[in-house]
Write a protein that holds these residues in place. Structure first.
Motif, mmCIF file in Angstrom:
data_model
loop_
_atom_site.group_PDB
_atom_site.id
_atom_site.type_symbol
_atom_site.label_atom_id
_atom_site.label_comp_id
_atom_site.label_asym_id
_atom_site.label_seq_id
_atom_site.Cartn_x
_atom_site.Cartn_y
_atom_site.Cartn_z
ATOM 1 N N SER A 92 0.824 -1.206 0.000
ATOM 2 C CA SER A 92 0.000 0.000 0.000
ATOM 3 C C SER A 92 0.864 1.264 0.000
ATOM 4 C CB SER A 92 -0.912 0.005 1.229
ATOM 5 O OG SER A 92 -1.604 1.238 1.324
ATOM 6 N N THR A 93 0.574 2.145 -0.912
ATOM 7 C CA THR A 93 1.323 3.396 -0.969
ATOM 8 C C THR A 93 1.059 4.259 0.264
ATOM 9 O OG1 THR A 93 -0.483 4.315 -2.304
ATOM 10 C CG2 THR A 93 1.420 3.442 -3.483
ATOM 11 N N GLN A 94 -0.128 4.118 0.868
ATOM 12 C CA GLN A 94 -0.454 4.911 2.050
ATOM 13 C C GLN A 94 0.246 4.412 3.307
ATOM 14 O OE1 GLN A 94 -4.631 5.543 2.679
ATOM 15 N NE2 GLN A 94 -4.691 7.136 1.128
ATOM 16 N N ALA A 95 0.655 3.129 3.299
ATOM 17 C CA ALA A 95 1.242 2.547 4.509
ATOM 18 C C ALA A 95 2.761 2.636 4.546
ATOM 19 C CB ALA A 95 0.811 1.084 4.636
ATOM 20 N N ASP B 258 -8.336 0.887 -5.003
ATOM 21 C CA ASP B 258 -8.713 1.998 -4.134
ATOM 22 C C ASP B 258 -7.441 2.624 -3.563
ATOM 23 O OD1 ASP B 258 -7.785 0.310 -2.181
ATOM 24 O OD2 ASP B 258 -9.727 -0.039 -1.239
ATOM 25 N N GLU B 259 -7.605 3.537 -2.609
ATOM 26 C CA GLU B 259 -6.445 4.261 -2.103
ATOM 27 C C GLU B 259 -5.532 3.389 -1.252
ATOM 28 O OE1 GLU B 259 -8.717 6.706 1.337
ATOM 29 O OE2 GLU B 259 -9.638 6.460 -0.626
ATOM 30 N N ILE B 260 -6.069 2.304 -0.693
ATOM 31 C CA ILE B 260 -5.236 1.409 0.101
ATOM 32 C C ILE B 260 -4.343 0.577 -0.813
ATOM 33 C CG2 ILE B 260 -5.209 -0.491 1.764
ATOM 34 C CD1 ILE B 260 -6.166 2.135 2.930
ATOM 35 N N LEU B 261 -4.931 -0.034 -1.829
ATOM 36 C CA LEU B 261 -4.176 -0.841 -2.785
ATOM 37 C C LEU B 261 -4.586 -0.394 -4.189
ATOM 38 C CD1 LEU B 261 -2.136 -3.228 -2.813
ATOM 39 C CD2 LEU B 261 -4.084 -4.709 -3.306
ATOM 40 N N PRO B 262 -3.919 0.618 -4.714
ATOM 41 C CA PRO B 262 -4.357 1.216 -5.980
ATOM 42 C C PRO B 262 -4.123 0.347 -7.204
ATOM 43 C CG PRO B 262 -2.324 2.247 -5.236
ATOM 44 C CD PRO B 262 -2.783 1.349 -4.124
ATOM 45 N N ASP B 263 -3.289 -0.688 -7.069
ATOM 46 C CA ASP B 263 -2.949 -1.490 -8.249
ATOM 47 C C ASP B 263 -2.584 -2.892 -7.773
ATOM 48 O OD1 ASP B 263 -2.363 -2.229 -10.855
ATOM 49 O OD2 ASP B 263 -1.139 -0.458 -11.261
ATOM 50 N N GLN C 190 7.988 -2.455 -6.806
ATOM 51 C CA GLN C 190 9.191 -1.627 -6.821
ATOM 52 C C GLN C 190 9.079 -0.395 -5.922
ATOM 53 O OE1 GLN C 190 11.383 -1.366 -10.698
ATOM 54 N NE2 GLN C 190 9.499 -2.226 -11.525
ATOM 55 N N SER C 191 7.862 -0.075 -5.493
ATOM 56 C CA SER C 191 7.682 1.082 -4.612
ATOM 57 C C SER C 191 7.750 0.704 -3.137
ATOM 58 C CB SER C 191 6.342 1.767 -4.904
ATOM 59 O OG SER C 191 5.256 0.916 -4.586
ATOM 60 N N ARG C 192 7.830 -0.601 -2.844
ATOM 61 C CA ARG C 192 7.940 -1.013 -1.446
ATOM 62 C C ARG C 192 9.304 -0.624 -0.884
ATOM 63 N NH1 ARG C 192 5.663 -7.099 -0.468
ATOM 64 N NH2 ARG C 192 7.336 -7.656 -1.921
ATOM 65 N N LYS C 193 9.297 -0.200 0.372
ATOM 66 C CA LYS C 193 10.547 0.174 1.002
ATOM 67 C C LYS C 193 11.367 -1.069 1.339
ATOM 68 C CE LYS C 193 9.160 4.592 3.072
ATOM 69 N NZ LYS C 193 10.134 5.376 2.296
ATOM 70 N N ASN C 194 12.674 -0.956 1.244
ATOM 71 C CA ASN C 194 13.565 -2.054 1.610
ATOM 72 C C ASN C 194 13.790 -2.052 3.117
ATOM 73 O OD1 ASN C 194 13.900 -3.335 -0.797
ATOM 74 N ND2 ASN C 194 15.899 -2.452 -1.274
ATOM 75 N N ILE C 195 12.843 -2.616 3.831
ATOM 76 C CA ILE C 195 12.954 -2.754 5.274
ATOM 77 C C ILE C 195 13.109 -4.237 5.600
ATOM 78 C CG2 ILE C 195 11.596 -0.669 5.747
ATOM 79 C CD1 ILE C 195 9.189 -2.477 6.265
ATOM 80 N N PRO C 196 13.603 -4.579 6.792
ATOM 81 C CA PRO C 196 13.724 -5.991 7.149
ATOM 82 C C PRO C 196 12.375 -6.704 7.084
ATOM 83 C CG PRO C 196 14.992 -4.648 8.671
ATOM 84 C CD PRO C 196 14.189 -3.698 7.820
ATOM 85 N N VAL C 197 12.371 -7.884 6.493
ATOM 86 C CA VAL C 197 11.148 -8.662 6.355
ATOM 87 C C VAL C 197 11.441 -10.102 6.741
ATOM 88 C CG1 VAL C 197 11.610 -9.094 3.901
ATOM 89 C CG2 VAL C 197 9.296 -9.366 4.790
#
Length: 525
Positions: free
Chosen positions: A178-181, A265-270, A277-284
């Protein structure tokens, strides 16, 4: 599912006996102090202490005119001194036992090592599973939460969210796309489920038009034409307990899957393949159980939906048609591949029922869970995330086994991980009363407690648990003696993410049909 999160209020403690009083930006609240005894006491199942706050509302009650509204900010608690010493109702859902339900259910349970401390603790924010129509905070009582996490210096927050007809897309993996999260959490942990499993068109049926017909007499023609001006008015007056009864049929396989997430929608637009590729590189930290789908075989046998003799080639074919609906054409080539991969060679069509039951479980585990998780991991690795950790729960235990199947040794199914991560009180008390809990069971529980606590605090599970990479896709196989291995679910990856798409001339079997964008990169075995 877990998200590392930062609480929005400052806790200030004033103690009176075992009650714990706290001033927050939303008013004063009181919970209680729980003490299960000295840490690491080998004579006790439960240990550790912490401050407990149950049923804390985090938004306005989503009732009446707010039923279909976005969550509304809560400025003040509903009373001047809010009592957080007892559980609140679960959200309406099927199969509740000794737990009440209410639409006013958006609460969180908070467990802190010590609210009077000036130390800032990391926070483990837990979003429960349940296919979008089951689950609640009371499933995670203080005993296990305090033992495995609070006693190790972690604040735990467990939320409830709207389910079923009102289900929100607040699943952990969905939020990672999600782009908003983006930026709301520092680490992310997903267990036994990814976005692919709950996306509309992947493996599940969208229940919305079905419920519109059942509850409000909206025809399929009108639904497809978006001709339903009175639908919202109708649904605003629907009894959610009646909706929950309809959802029982989902579990009983009258319908496939649970409530799904529909991008746009705004939570998951696509779709995720267009957002990764827009996800942040954080520990997973992500993983699955070795035999996820075995629990559905066990439940069917327990509920007398099937007998062991039911598991034949015909049954395999019928279940394939129902579950993997998008493979309906050309189904024969896909069916042949699944049988060649997951059924022992030479198995007669109507004999060796255990082999068909195990093969059915393994194929569905692969398609619904393992291949999806492997795909999700590859998205992280293709973005050069150097802190992606993978696990597979493979510990065989009598805990959480509602039925023993002769010849099938205690499968590590979909529900087993939570028993050890959260030390679920009912399961452990029953195991001790029946003398079936083993030293290995305790070792696995402690391993999860230590490694997940490390992940929450430091962003890595342990010094000998190396992050995955595109070359090896390494993972930790978790048993009483964990083993680090390479090539996480490689066979499932080849079958579902590469071979079947070639057969179908599609993009990827874990993506919905008719979507744009190939998954980049080579085949990673």
């Amino acid at each position: 599912m877990l998200v590392y999160f930062v609480l929005f209020f400052l806790l200030i403690k004033i103690s009176i006996s075992q009650l714990v009083y706290v001033n927050t930006s939303r008013g004063q609240i009181f919970g209680y102090h729980e003490d299960f005894g000295p840490i690491y006491n080998p004579t006790q199942l439960w240990y550790g202490s912490g401050d407990v706050f149950l049923g804390v509302p985090y938004v306005q009650p989503p009732i009446r005119e707010l039923r279909f509204k976005k969550p509304q900010k809560l400025d003040k608690f509903p009373s001047a001194l809010y009592n957080a010493t007892f559980n609140r109702p679960a959200c309406p859902q099927p199969f509740l036992v000794n737990v009440s339900s209410s639409e006013d259910c958006l609460i969180m349970n908070i467990f802190s090592p010590n609210t009077s401390s000036i130390e800032k603790y990391p926070v483990l924010f837990w979003i429960h599973g349940g296919a979008g129509y089951m689950g609640h905070a009371q499933k995670f009582p203080p005993h296990g939460v305090i033992r495995n996490f609070v006693s190790r210096g972690v604040v735990v927050v467990i939320i409830q969210y709207r389910l079923g007809l009102l289900a929100g897309a607040c699943y952990t993996d969905i939020l990672s796309y999600s782009t908003q999260a983006q930026g709301l959490f520092s680490q992310i942990l997903t267990e036994s489920g990814t976005a692919w499993l709950i996306l509309n068109g992947t493996y599940t049926t969208d229940l919305s038009p079905i419920r519109a017909r059942q509850l409000c007499n909206i025809s399929e023609k009108d639904w497809n034409a978006k001709n339903f001006p009175d639908l919202k008015k109708c649904l605003s007056n629907v009894d959610l307990n009646e909706c929950a009864k309809l959802d029982e049929k989902v579990f009983n396989k009258d319908l496939v899957g649970g409530w799904v997430v529909i991008p746009g929608d705004e939570i998951l637009p696509d779709w995720p393949q267009n957002l990764w590729q827009s996800r942040k590189n954080i520990p997973v930290l992500t993983g699955t159980n070795q035999e996820e789908y075995a629990i559905w075989v066990i439940y069917d046998l327990t509920l007398n939906n099937t007998q062991i003799s039911s598991y034949t080639e015909d049954y395999f074919d019928q279940q394939f048609k129902q579950t993997f609906q998008k493979y309906e054409t050309p189904k024969q080539e896909v069916l042949t591949l699944l049988k060649e991969t997951y059924i022992p060679p030479g198995t007669p069509s109507n004999e060796n029922h255990l082999a068909w039951a195990k093969g059915y479980s393994n194929a569905w585990t692969a398609g619904l869970f393992a291949a999806c998780d492997r795909k999700n991991v590859e998205y992280y690795l293709l973005k050069n995330n150097s802190n992606a950790y993978i696990f597979e729960h493979a510990h065989k235990s009598k805990l959480g086994q509602p039925l023993e199947i002769p010849g099938w040794d205690r499968p590590a199914h979909h529900l087993t991980t939570n028993i050890f991560i959260w030390m679920l009180e009912d399961d452990w008390n029953l195991a001790l009363s029946e003398n079936i809990a083993t030293l290995d069971d305790f070792m696995v529980a402690d391993y999860y407690a230590d490694t997940l606590t490390n992940f929450v605090k430091y962003g890595n599970p342990s010094t000998n648990w190396k992050p995955a990479n595109l070359t090896s896709v390494s993972y930790m196989e978790i048993t009483a003696t964990p083993v680090f291995r390479d090539n996480y679910r490689s066979v499932d990856n080849v079958v579902f993410n590469h071979a079947i798409p070639i057969i179908m001339n599609a993009k990827s079997s874990t993506e919905p049909p008719n979507t744009n964008g190939l998954m980049p990169g080579k085949i990673l075995i």
